[in-house]
Design an enzyme around this catalytic site. Structure first.
Site, PDB file in Angstrom:
ATOM      1  N   TYR A 162      -0.809   3.944  -5.370  1.00 40.44           N
ATOM      2  CA  TYR A 162       0.636   3.699  -5.425  1.00 40.44           C
ATOM      3  C   TYR A 162       1.385   5.019  -5.299  1.00 40.44           C
ATOM      4  CZ  TYR A 162       4.982   1.409  -6.886  1.00 40.44           C
ATOM      5  OH  TYR A 162       6.257   0.903  -6.931  1.00 40.44           O
ATOM      6  N   LYS A 166       3.721   5.607  -1.964  1.00 34.26           N
ATOM      7  CA  LYS A 166       5.167   5.745  -2.124  1.00 34.26           C
ATOM      8  C   LYS A 166       5.648   7.142  -1.731  1.00 34.26           C
ATOM      9  CE  LYS A 166       6.142   1.568  -3.309  1.00 34.26           C
ATOM     10  NZ  LYS A 166       6.960   0.726  -2.410  1.00 34.26           N
TER      11      LYS A 166
END
Length: 258
Positions: A162, A166
């Site tokens: 993640y 991102k």
């Protein structure tokens, strides 16, 4: 006096629109007068939201779409263009949070996180951009995260794919902004911190220890409230942000400046 946030006559595409922040954003677009195309894998939830939005007087189209599958994306955008004739705004919101650190993540989990969070933005943008370029106008907003610049020491909240995905969204946003500005297209990102959503309600919001620690760190002393991401999204989708591109707005209660 001109309303710089008026989106009447605009068509907005929202990915990951079947719930959470995506559904909230779709409602916000409709409130500002935009017609909305709702894209996600869960068709039943999309149809319910489309009915709700349609009752407000704007048009809403529910389109089943897996953003990590090119054929699915191509067909979905074709359907949107056939129905609305154009796309003015794209909110690349679809995303997943895969837990685990580099030492424990499987290759399959890593690929899944990168496919949805990064490849998904690439694919949807790939099929939307030609229509925006033809019209010399477009607003693209990508959803990044505070986790693009911040990790977490707590073992139960480690999400390395993640973090990586991102951060990649922020880099992709800058690159796209530089390339497509000459076509009248702005590309920006929002980077939310802790919002209650389907992704967080069963994990982060169930840990009192985490919420207390989080609130002690954040200058505003609390997680975000429902709807607090809508304002920045509408701003970046409207003429109020006509000279802003390549930027990431952290919607984080000040977390990023601590």
């Amino acid at each position: 006096m001109k309303n710089y946030f008026d989106l009447k006559g605009k068509v907005a595409v929202v990915t990951g629109a079947s719930g959470g922040l995506g559904a909230d954003a779709a409602r916000a677009y409709a409130q500002e007068g935009a017609d909305v195309a709702l894209l996600a894998r869960r068709k039943e939830k999309l149809e319910s939201l489309a009915e709700e939005i349609g009752s407000t007087g704007v048009k809403a189209l529910a389109v089943q779409c897996d953003v990590a599958d090119e054929e699915s994306v191509k067909n979905a955008i074709d359907e949107v263009i056939k129905y609305f004739g154009k796309i003015d705004i794209l909110l690349n919101n679809a995303g997943i949070a895969v837990r685990g650190g580099v030492h424990s993540l499987s290759v399959e989990d890593w690929d899944k996180g990168m496919d949805v969070n990064v490849k998904g933005i690439f694919l949807v943008s790939k099929y939307v951009l030609p229509h925006m370029m033809e019209n010399n106008y477009g607003k693209i907003i990508n959803t990044s995260s505070i986790n693009s610049i911040a990790g977490d020491k707590s073992e139960m909240f480690i999400r390395h794919v993640y973090n990586a995905s991102k951060a990649a969204v922020r880099g992709l946003t800058m690159g796209m902004a530089c390339s497509y500005g000459k076509y009248g297209i702005t590309v920006n990102a929002v980077a939310p911190a802790l919002f209650e959503s389907e992704m967080t309600s069963n994990t982060l919001f169930k840990s009192e220890e985490f919420l207390e620690r989080y609130s002690n760190v954040v200058p505003l002393n609390r997680p975000a409230k429902k709807g607090e991401l809508n304002g920045p999204i509408i701003f970046l989708s409207s003429e109020a942000s006509s000279y802003i591109t390549g930027q990431t707005i952290f919607v984080d209660g000040g977390f990023s400046v601590v």
